[in-house]
Design a protein around this motif. Sequence first.
Motif, PDB file in Angstrom:
ATOM      1  N   ALA A 142      -0.313  16.497   2.122  1.00 14.67           N
ATOM      2  CA  ALA A 142       1.048  15.972   2.167  1.00 14.67           C
ATOM      3  C   ALA A 142       2.055  17.090   2.384  1.00 14.67           C
ATOM      4  CB  ALA A 142       1.351  15.219   0.874  1.00 14.67           C
ATOM      5  N   GLN A 143       1.792  18.264   1.731  1.00 18.81           N
ATOM      6  CA  GLN A 143       2.691  19.408   1.911  1.00 18.81           C
ATOM      7  C   GLN A 143       2.639  19.918   3.345  1.00 18.81           C
ATOM      8  OE1 GLN A 143       4.865  21.449  -0.646  1.00 18.81           O
ATOM      9  NE2 GLN A 143       5.503  21.243   1.464  1.00 18.81           N
ATOM     10  N   GLU A 146       4.600  17.648   5.482  1.00 15.64           N
ATOM     11  CA  GLU A 146       6.043  17.835   5.259  1.00 15.64           C
ATOM     12  C   GLU A 146       6.532  19.081   5.999  1.00 15.64           C
ATOM     13  OE1 GLU A 146       8.994  18.960   1.540  1.00 15.64           O
ATOM     14  OE2 GLU A 146       7.166  17.806   1.138  1.00 15.64           O
ATOM     15  N   TRP A 147       5.783  20.188   5.885  1.00 14.76           N
ATOM     16  CA  TRP A 147       6.164  21.416   6.594  1.00 14.76           C
ATOM     17  C   TRP A 147       6.145  21.200   8.106  1.00 14.76           C
ATOM     18  CZ3 TRP A 147       2.538  24.996   3.284  1.00 14.76           C
ATOM     19  CH2 TRP A 147       3.181  25.297   2.082  1.00 14.76           C
ATOM     20  N   GLU A 149       6.603  18.440   9.823  1.00 15.43           N
ATOM     21  CA  GLU A 149       7.752  17.639  10.254  1.00 15.43           C
ATOM     22  C   GLU A 149       9.040  18.461  10.238  1.00 15.43           C
ATOM     23  OE1 GLU A 149       7.643  14.606  11.559  1.00 15.43           O
ATOM     24  OE2 GLU A 149       5.463  14.856  11.418  1.00 15.43           O
ATOM     25  N   ALA A 150       9.188  19.336   9.231  1.00 19.89           N
ATOM     26  CA  ALA A 150      10.377  20.192   9.181  1.00 19.89           C
ATOM     27  C   ALA A 150      10.402  21.151  10.364  1.00 19.89           C
ATOM     28  CB  ALA A 150      10.400  20.969   7.863  1.00 19.89           C
TER      29      ALA A 150
END
Length: 628
Positions: A142-143, A146-147, A149-150
């Motif tokens: 999940a992390q 998230e990274w 997508e950023a």
Amino acid sequence: MHVLYEEEGELKVGTVLSQAPASYQVESPHGRRTKIKVANVLLSFAEPPAAELLAEAERFADELDVHFLWECSSGREFDFRALARDYVGREPTAAQAAGVLLKLHSAPMYFYRRGRGQFQAAPEETLKLALAGLEKKKRLQAQILEWTEALKRYECPAPVAALQDELLYAPDRNKPETRAFEQACRETGLSAPRLFERCGLLTDTHEYHLRRFLHEFFPGGVAFAAHQPPAADGDLPLAPQSAFSLDEIGTTEIDDAFSIGRGASGELRIGVHIAAPALGIAPGSPLDAIARNRLSTAYMPGRKYTMLPEEVVARFSLDHGSSQPAVSLYFDVTEDGLPRSVHSRVERIPIAANLRHAQYDVLNDTLGAGTSSGLPYEEELRSLWRVALALEKRRGRPSTSPTLVDYSFFIDDGHVRIVPRKRGAPLDKLVSELMILVNSSWGELLAERDVAAIYRVQATGKVRFSVHPEPHEGLGVRCYAWMSSPLRRYVDLVNQWQLVAALQGRRPPFGRSSEALLSAMQAFELTTARYDEHQRAMEGYWSLRWLLQEKVEELEGVVLRENLVRLDGLPLVLRVASLPEAVGGGARVRLTVRGIDLLERAVDLVYRETLQPAPQAAEQAADADEKA
């Protein structure tokens, strides 16, 4: 009858066509017939049809709670049919039994396989650790997402930004930051440096390219390790003549100098003096470790990274106004300009002047013409040049190829100046020939005394290092050992330790089979090759900066082969995709500069016209004209 069986770890179903004592002939739902062993059969059933069993089993398996099954198994070894029977409270249907089997197969953390259809529940503590690891893996995934997508929004998370150099130059693909960054690169279609540029973290293209070199060779920084000052060089005799050097502007490691006097018989006596750091740096000392770690001075346009600390270089460099320790080679000059009565000594040499090419390159025109420029030491340089010509003639080889061109880069606050320098000019020849004489003479001296050294050897065109004194065919000498640059090259320092020991009658520190000698030779060859690659890369970068600076729109060059072109006035060899196939090697062409990318170190060149055809094409055209 139908069977459920296992083949290469996969569960399959089939309809039995025939049966033997140890095997079945079955037909799959897709019509494929195969022979299977009876031992591989897990379940025999009549209903439902074979084509429907696995679908019904998967639906049943989806309703099962794997943790409840684990609790029911009580840690004992069991058969899947028995567990299915306990779960449904009666004899299970084929779909139910197969569903339990599928669930067990899909949960290796909960159940260990113990044979065909046999399982055992994992111990509680082991299961807890496995589930914690799985949960950690899910959070990590999940992390990473998230990274990623950023980064796709060109927002660089702090943990990723902290690894910028590593991600650019040596990514560790086991790290989640690397996986997120590379996934973002794939999804955006951008290279690693381009993505960092879009995120606003890569603003200086020069620093990006330079840090590639620093990351590889100086990951802990360019500062030198703590060290003691070099040892005293002892009580050395003072040379009878003062010497002078000739180097480029900005040279701080002055390794060599020359002196000219007269011998007892009135003959010209020339001395070639090499700085002697071997007298103050002991093998195995902290300073030796520093030099062994760097192996050579690394040169980049506008900067360099010295092999030795600045104060150590200053201690031994042959600088003006000092009397420095040196290993000297003296010889008298015969009437035909060749050396005789060659001898060597360790001494202290007074340095009278440090001449610079920027001022003295005018002599490249006057030496051959016999004219004078009025510069100090002009006559001394003229005498050395005559000796150099005689040495070159005796060897039967040029000291360097006169067609090759070197380029000097001068960087001043981002402004670049590139100065071509054709090899083989009189002053270059003068220095080259005397260095060849020194390196070959001392190489022979060590060979005669059976003292180990690191030699440069050339046979059948290939140049390599060796601990054996073999000929260097390209230079036309019997043996050749680098000893003329001990402040800048570790091999020279090692050889100087051996030479000084031989001249002073001491036991040399290294034998020919010494591990330290052999490992230094191998490491030097590999490291300096990488240094050269980085130097060429940075010269290419500054060449592109020069094109932008001078607003160059057209270039000329020579086709080497296919679409590879060497540009005039720059150390660049580039591919030109639009170059016609008919333009052969050797042709001169004009190109248009369509775009320059400093980040990728690329230039987009477009073929415009042929200025001069390839020699072969020109000869064919001339023959055609004659026939016409």
